[in-house]
Design a protein around this motif. Structure first.
Motif, PDB file in Angstrom:
ATOM      1  N   ILE A  35       0.824  -1.227   0.000  1.00  0.00           N
ATOM      2  CA  ILE A  35       0.000   0.000   0.000  1.00  0.00           C
ATOM      3  C   ILE A  35       0.858   1.277   0.000  1.00  0.00           C
ATOM      4  N   PRO A  36       1.818   1.412   0.920  1.00  0.00           N
ATOM      5  CA  PRO A  36       2.602   2.664   0.881  1.00  0.00           C
ATOM      6  C   PRO A  36       3.449   2.817  -0.381  1.00  0.00           C
ATOM      7  N   ALA A  37       3.707   1.722  -1.083  1.00  0.00           N
ATOM      8  CA  ALA A  37       4.464   1.843  -2.331  1.00  0.00           C
ATOM      9  C   ALA A  37       3.554   2.244  -3.493  1.00  0.00           C
ATOM     10  N   ILE A  38       2.299   1.794  -3.420  1.00  0.00           N
ATOM     11  CA  ILE A  38       1.375   2.057  -4.544  1.00  0.00           C
ATOM     12  C   ILE A  38       0.757   3.454  -4.456  1.00  0.00           C
ATOM     13  N   VAL A  39       0.292   3.815  -3.247  1.00  0.00           N
ATOM     14  CA  VAL A  39      -0.483   5.059  -3.109  1.00  0.00           C
ATOM     15  C   VAL A  39       0.262   6.309  -3.607  1.00  0.00           C
ATOM     16  N   PRO A  40       1.528   6.517  -3.227  1.00  0.00           N
ATOM     17  CA  PRO A  40       2.134   7.799  -3.643  1.00  0.00           C
ATOM     18  C   PRO A  40       2.649   7.827  -5.075  1.00  0.00           C
ATOM     19  N   SER A  43       3.269  14.221  -1.088  1.00  0.00           N
ATOM     20  CA  SER A  43       2.921  12.843  -1.465  1.00  0.00           C
ATOM     21  C   SER A  43       3.125  11.913  -0.272  1.00  0.00           C
ATOM     22  N   PHE A  44       4.180  12.192   0.503  1.00  0.00           N
ATOM     23  CA  PHE A  44       4.580  11.283   1.580  1.00  0.00           C
ATOM     24  C   PHE A  44       3.557  11.260   2.732  1.00  0.00           C
ATOM     25  N   ILE A  45       3.239  12.421   3.248  1.00  0.00           N
ATOM     26  CA  ILE A  45       2.395  12.450   4.462  1.00  0.00           C
ATOM     27  C   ILE A  45       1.014  11.830   4.216  1.00  0.00           C
ATOM     28  N   PRO A  46       0.284  12.226   3.174  1.00  0.00           N
ATOM     29  CA  PRO A  46      -1.021  11.567   2.967  1.00  0.00           C
ATOM     30  C   PRO A  46      -0.892  10.067   2.728  1.00  0.00           C
ATOM     31  N   SER A  47       0.161   9.660   1.990  1.00  0.00           N
ATOM     32  CA  SER A  47       0.312   8.225   1.680  1.00  0.00           C
ATOM     33  C   SER A  47       0.585   7.421   2.937  1.00  0.00           C
ATOM     34  N   VAL A  48       1.464   7.937   3.785  1.00  0.00           N
ATOM     35  CA  VAL A  48       1.798   7.209   5.021  1.00  0.00           C
ATOM     36  C   VAL A  48       0.576   7.186   5.950  1.00  0.00           C
ATOM     37  N   PRO A  71       7.139   4.076   5.842  1.00  0.00           N
ATOM     38  CA  PRO A  71       7.731   5.324   5.316  1.00  0.00           C
ATOM     39  C   PRO A  71       8.852   5.082   4.314  1.00  0.00           C
ATOM     40  N   LEU A  72       9.609   4.007   4.517  1.00  0.00           N
ATOM     41  CA  LEU A  72      10.718   3.745   3.588  1.00  0.00           C
ATOM     42  C   LEU A  72      10.213   3.362   2.197  1.00  0.00           C
ATOM     43  N   LEU A  73       9.175   2.522   2.189  1.00  0.00           N
ATOM     44  CA  LEU A  73       8.598   2.121   0.897  1.00  0.00           C
ATOM     45  C   LEU A  73       7.952   3.309   0.197  1.00  0.00           C
ATOM     46  N   ALA A  74       7.236   4.131   0.990  1.00  0.00           N
ATOM     47  CA  ALA A  74       6.597   5.321   0.410  1.00  0.00           C
ATOM     48  C   ALA A  74       7.678   6.256  -0.141  1.00  0.00           C
ATOM     49  N   GLY A  75       8.753   6.419   0.617  1.00  0.00           N
ATOM     50  CA  GLY A  75       9.847   7.301   0.194  1.00  0.00           C
ATOM     51  C   GLY A  75      10.438   6.879  -1.141  1.00  0.00           C
ATOM     52  N   TRP A  76      10.718   5.569  -1.267  1.00  0.00           N
ATOM     53  CA  TRP A  76      11.281   5.075  -2.528  1.00  0.00           C
ATOM     54  C   TRP A  76      10.344   5.376  -3.697  1.00  0.00           C
ATOM     55  N   SER A  77       9.075   5.066  -3.474  1.00  0.00           N
ATOM     56  CA  SER A  77       8.091   5.249  -4.532  1.00  0.00           C
ATOM     57  C   SER A  77       7.987   6.726  -4.937  1.00  0.00           C
ATOM     58  N   ILE A  78       8.095   7.601  -3.941  1.00  0.00           N
ATOM     59  CA  ILE A  78       7.978   9.046  -4.197  1.00  0.00           C
ATOM     60  C   ILE A  78       9.187   9.561  -4.976  1.00  0.00           C
ATOM     61  N   TRP A  79      10.386   9.224  -4.545  1.00  0.00           N
ATOM     62  CA  TRP A  79      11.566   9.730  -5.263  1.00  0.00           C
ATOM     63  C   TRP A  79      11.607   9.200  -6.683  1.00  0.00           C
ATOM     64  N   ALA A  80      11.241   7.919  -6.838  1.00  0.00           N
ATOM     65  CA  ALA A  80      11.215   7.366  -8.202  1.00  0.00           C
ATOM     66  C   ALA A  80      10.185   8.114  -9.042  1.00  0.00           C
ATOM     67  N   GLY A  81       9.004   8.356  -8.446  1.00  0.00           N
ATOM     68  CA  GLY A  81       7.920   9.056  -9.163  1.00  0.00           C
ATOM     69  C   GLY A  81       8.310  10.471  -9.542  1.00  0.00           C
ATOM     70  N   ILE A 135      18.078  -1.444   5.049  1.00  0.00           N
ATOM     71  CA  ILE A 135      19.244  -0.610   4.668  1.00  0.00           C
ATOM     72  C   ILE A 135      19.191  -0.293   3.173  1.00  0.00           C
ATOM     73  N   ALA A 136      18.797  -1.291   2.388  1.00  0.00           N
ATOM     74  CA  ALA A 136      18.696  -1.053   0.938  1.00  0.00           C
ATOM     75  C   ALA A 136      17.676   0.040   0.649  1.00  0.00           C
ATOM     76  N   LEU A 137      16.556   0.019   1.346  1.00  0.00           N
ATOM     77  CA  LEU A 137      15.534   1.044   1.119  1.00  0.00           C
ATOM     78  C   LEU A 137      16.021   2.425   1.543  1.00  0.00           C
ATOM     79  N   LEU A 138      16.751   2.454   2.669  1.00  0.00           N
ATOM     80  CA  LEU A 138      17.316   3.731   3.123  1.00  0.00           C
ATOM     81  C   LEU A 138      18.253   4.307   2.065  1.00  0.00           C
ATOM     82  N   LEU A 139      19.123   3.425   1.542  1.00  0.00           N
ATOM     83  CA  LEU A 139      20.074   3.860   0.514  1.00  0.00           C
ATOM     84  C   LEU A 139      19.341   4.311  -0.745  1.00  0.00           C
ATOM     85  N   LEU A 140      18.312   3.543  -1.119  1.00  0.00           N
ATOM     86  CA  LEU A 140      17.547   3.899  -2.319  1.00  0.00           C
ATOM     87  C   LEU A 140      16.875   5.259  -2.146  1.00  0.00           C
TER      88      LEU A 140
END
Lengths: 314, 248
Positions: free
Chosen positions: B68-73, B111-116, B156-166, B214-219
Motif C-alpha cells: 500500500i505505501p508503495a502504490i499510493v504515492p 505525497s509522503f504524508i497523505p500516503s503514510v 515510510p521507507l517504501l513510500a519514500g522510494w516510490s515518491i523519489w522514483a515518481g 538498509i537497501a531502502l534507506l540507501l535507495l
C-alpha cells in the motif's frame, strides 16, 4: 535611488543547440522606466525575459539585474527582487485567487502576507473576487490575478511577457491602465509585446529585437531616425501648379501628389515649413482643408526594421 | 548548499494539499485503492477455521499490506512536476526565489504524508476488523509483534522510494500518463519483494529484514540525489537541456 541602471545587459547570447535564439544583445534600463521588447514570433523576447529571470543560463554575455550580476549562485537573490508574469497566467485553477496569491506570498517570504495580498488584489481590482476559484474567472480576470501575483513581492523590476495576449480590447485596456498605475508607482517594467499600439502607448523606450537588437530608443526617436519628416496637405480642389506653390517654400525639400488634391511634402524643419506652406497656399488662392505633420506610427518603424532584416543584402 | 527554507517548503506542501482537497478523484483514489487491497486478506482471515491458526503463525500475511505505501504515492509523485508543467503553473513558480530542493521537498512531503497516513489508517482498519470479527485464535496468530514493527518501520521507507522514483520520472517526462505508468513500474520491485515474503517464497530472517531496510534507506538517499540532479529549470521551461550550467 542610485544612478546605476535597474537592469543592464551586455552582449547577451543564448543558443539552444545549433539554434541561436538571442545574439549579442546589449541594453540598459533605468529605474522606473517602462521598456518595451518588440519583435515577431521567435525573435527572442521570451528568451530574454527567461534568461534575465534566471530560468535559462546565457550562452555568453553578462547582465546585472538590480545591482546583482546574473550568475547561477545569484539566482535566488535576483528572483527575490524581480517578478515575472509569463504569457500564460499559470494559476492554480482549483484554488481561489487569494489562495494562489497566498502560496506565492509564502514563496517570496513577504512580511505581513495578508495585507500584501489585499493590497495586490486592490491594485488589480480583484478584491471582490478574492474567494472565487481561478477556474471560474474569465481570461482577462485571470490575467489580472496573475498581475496581482507578480506585484506581491513589490518587485524592483517587473517583467510582463505578452500581458494582453489573447485578451479582448476591454480586458486589454484594463491591463494597460494597471501598467499605467505601476508607472506612477515607479516600478521598472520590461514589457514584451507584439502589439505596437500597446508599446507606443505605454513604453518610454523600446528595443526591436529579431534575434539581434535591431533598434533601441524612444518611439519618436526611432521614427525620426527612420523616416523623414513629412507634411500632409489637402485642398478643396487640386492646385493648378503645385510646384509653384511648394518649391518656393523654405524647409520644403520635396513634394509629391498622393491623391486628388492631396500632397505629401518632405520637410527639413517642421517648425518653419508648416506656416510657410500655409502662407503659400493662401497666396495661391487655394482653399485648405487640412495641413499637418504626417505621423509615422511605431508600426511603420517596426515593419521597416523587420523588413530590412528580411531583404537580401546586395 | 544553503539550508532549505521551511516556509517555502511549507508553501508548496500546503498548496498541494489544497489542490488534493479540491480534486475529489485524487482523495477518492487514495482511499479506495488501499481499501480494495485489504479485501482479500480480510476475507481469508474471516474464512479460516480455528484449526488453521498454527499454519497461519508461519505465514506473513500482513507483509502483503506493505504494498500500500508503495502504490499510493506513485501516481501523486509522478504527477508532481510534469503535471504542473502541463497545466502551465511550473514556470510562474520557478520564477520565484524557490530553490529546487525546496520545491522537491515540498512536493515529496505532499505525497509522503497523505500516503503514510492512508497506509497506517488502512492497516489499523485491517487490524481492527481482524480483532473484532475474526476468530480470536486466528487474530492472535495473524497479528504478531515483529510484523507490526516491520509494518511501522517499512511503510515510510517504501513510500519514500516510490515518491523519489515518481518525482524523478516526473521531472524528465513530457507526458503525465507516461510518467504515471513508469512510476507504477518503478514501485514494483519493493512490492515484488514484500509479496514474495508474504507468499512465503522468501523466508524473512532478521538479516534479510535489516538488509531490506538498509537497501531502502540507501535507495531513498540515492533517489533524492538523482531527483535533485534531474531537476533542470531550463529543460523544464523550454524542453531542451541546459549545457551543464549550475542552477539555483
Amino acid at each position: 535611488m542610485s544612478d546605476a541602471p535597474a537592469l543592464s545587459v551586455l552582449r547577451l547570447s543564448k543558443c539552444f543547440g545549433e539554434r541561436v535564439a538571442l545574439d549579442d544583445v546589449s541594453f540598459e534600463i533605468g529605474h522606473g522606466e517602462i521598456f518595451g521588447l518588440l519583435g515577431p514570433n521567435g525573435a527572442g523576447k521570451t528568451t530574454t525575459v527567461r534568461t534575465l529571470g534566471t530560468l535559462l543560463s546565457p550562452t555568453s554575455g553578462s547582465a546585472v539585474i538590480t545591482g546583482i550580476a546574473l550568475a547561477p549562485e545569484n539566482g535566488v537573490a535576483i528572483r527575490s527582487r524581480i517578478s515575472i508574469m509569463p504569457e500564460s497566467p499559470g494559476l492554480y485553477l482549483r484554488l481561489s485567487v487569494a489562495e494562489n496569491l497566498e502560496a506565492f506570498a509564502e514563496l517570496y517570504q513577504v512580511p505581513d502576507a495578508r495585507s500584501r495580498i489585499e493590497r495586490a488584489l486592490r491594485a488589480v481590482h480583484l478584491i471582490d473576487r478574492a474567494n472565487d476559484a481561478c477556474g471560474t474567472l474569465s481570461k482577462g480576470l485571470r490575467q489580472r490575478a496573475a498581475l496581482g501575483r507578480a506585484l506581491l513581492s513589490d518587485p524592483e523590476v517587473l517583467f510582463l511577457d505578452e500581458p494582453t495576449s489573447g485578451l479582448d480590447p476591454v480586458a486589454a485596456r484594463d491591463v494597460h491602465e494597471l501598467i499605467d498605475e505601476l508607472r506612477h508607482r515607479g516600478v521598472t517594467i520590461v514589457l514584451t509585446t507584439h502589439r505596437l499600439d500597446e508599446a507606443e502607448r505605454l513604453c518610454d523606450r523600446v528595443a526591436i529585437l529579431n534575434t539581434t537588437l535591431r533598434a533601441l530608443g524612444r518611439p519618436d526617436e526611432l521614427r525620426e531616425r527612420l523616416f523623414s519628416k513629412t507634411l500632409s496637405v489637402r485642398t478643396v480642389a487640386p492646385l493648378p501648379d503645385p510646384g509653384a506653390v511648394f518649391d518656393a517654400c523654405p524647409a520644403v525639400d520635396a513634394w509629391r501628389e498622393v491623391g486628388t488634391a492631396s500632397y505629401s511634402l518632405v520637410v527639413s524643419d517642421s517648425i518653419v515649413a508648416p506656416p510657410a506652406v500655409a502662407r503659400a497656399l493662401v497666396s495661391a488662392g487655394a482653399d485648405v482643408l487640412s495641413l499637418g505633420e504626417s505621423h509615422h506610427s511605431l508600426e511603420d518603424v517596426y515593419l521597416e526594421l523587420i523588413d530590412q532584416g528580411r531583404r537580401p543584402t546586395p | 548548499m544553503m539550508k532549505p527554507s521551511t516556509r517555502r517548503v511549507r508553501a508548496i506542501f500546503r498548496k498541494e494539499l489544497r489542490e488534493y482537497r479540491r480534486t475529489g478523484s485524487i482523495v477518492g483514489t487514495m482511499a479506495v485503492v488501499p481499501l480494495i487491497f485489504i479485501i482479500a486478506p480480510l476475507a481469508r482471515a474471516f474464512a479460516l477455521p480455528v484449526s488453521a491458526a498454527a499454519t497461519l503463525r508461519h505465514e506473513n500475511l500482513l507483509v502483503y499490506l506493505m504494498a500500500i505505501p508503495a502504490i499510493v504515492p506513485a501516481t501523486l509523485a509522478a504527477y508532481s512536476v510534469v503535471g504542473e508543467r502541463q497545466q502551465g503553473t511550473l514556470e510562474p513558480i520557478l520564477t520565484t526565489p524557490l530553490r529546487r530542493e525546496e520545491f522537491l521537498l515540498g512536493k515529496a512531503l505532499a505525497s509522503f504524508i497523505p500516503s503514510v497516513v492512508v497506509a497506517y489508517a488502512v492497516f489499523a482498519l485491517f487490524l481492527a476488523c481482524v480483532e473484532l470479527f475474526a476468530q480470536p485464535v486466528i487474530a492472535s496468530a495473524l497479528v504478531r509483534g515483529p510484523e507490526l514493527l516491520a509494518q511501522l518501520a517499512f511503510t515510510p521507507l517504501l513510500a519514500g522510494w516510490s515518491i523519489w522514483a515518481g518525482i524523478a520520472i516526473s521531472t524528465r517526462s513530457n507526458d503525465v500518463r507516461a510518467a504515471q505508468q513508469l512510476a507504477g513500474l518503478a514501485s514494483l520491485p519493493p512490492i515484488a519483494i514484500t509479496s514474495l515474503i508474504s507468499y512465503n517464497v522468501i523466508h524473512p530472517t532478521l538479516r534479510l529484514v535489516l538488509g531490506f531496510g538498509i537497501a531502502l534507506l540507501l535507495l531513498n538517499r540515492v533517489g533524492w540525489r538523482i531527483t535533485s540532479k534531474a531537476f533542470d529549470r531550463e529543460r523544464l521551461v523550454t524542453g531542451s537541456r541546459s549545457r551543464g550550467e549550475r542552477q539555483t
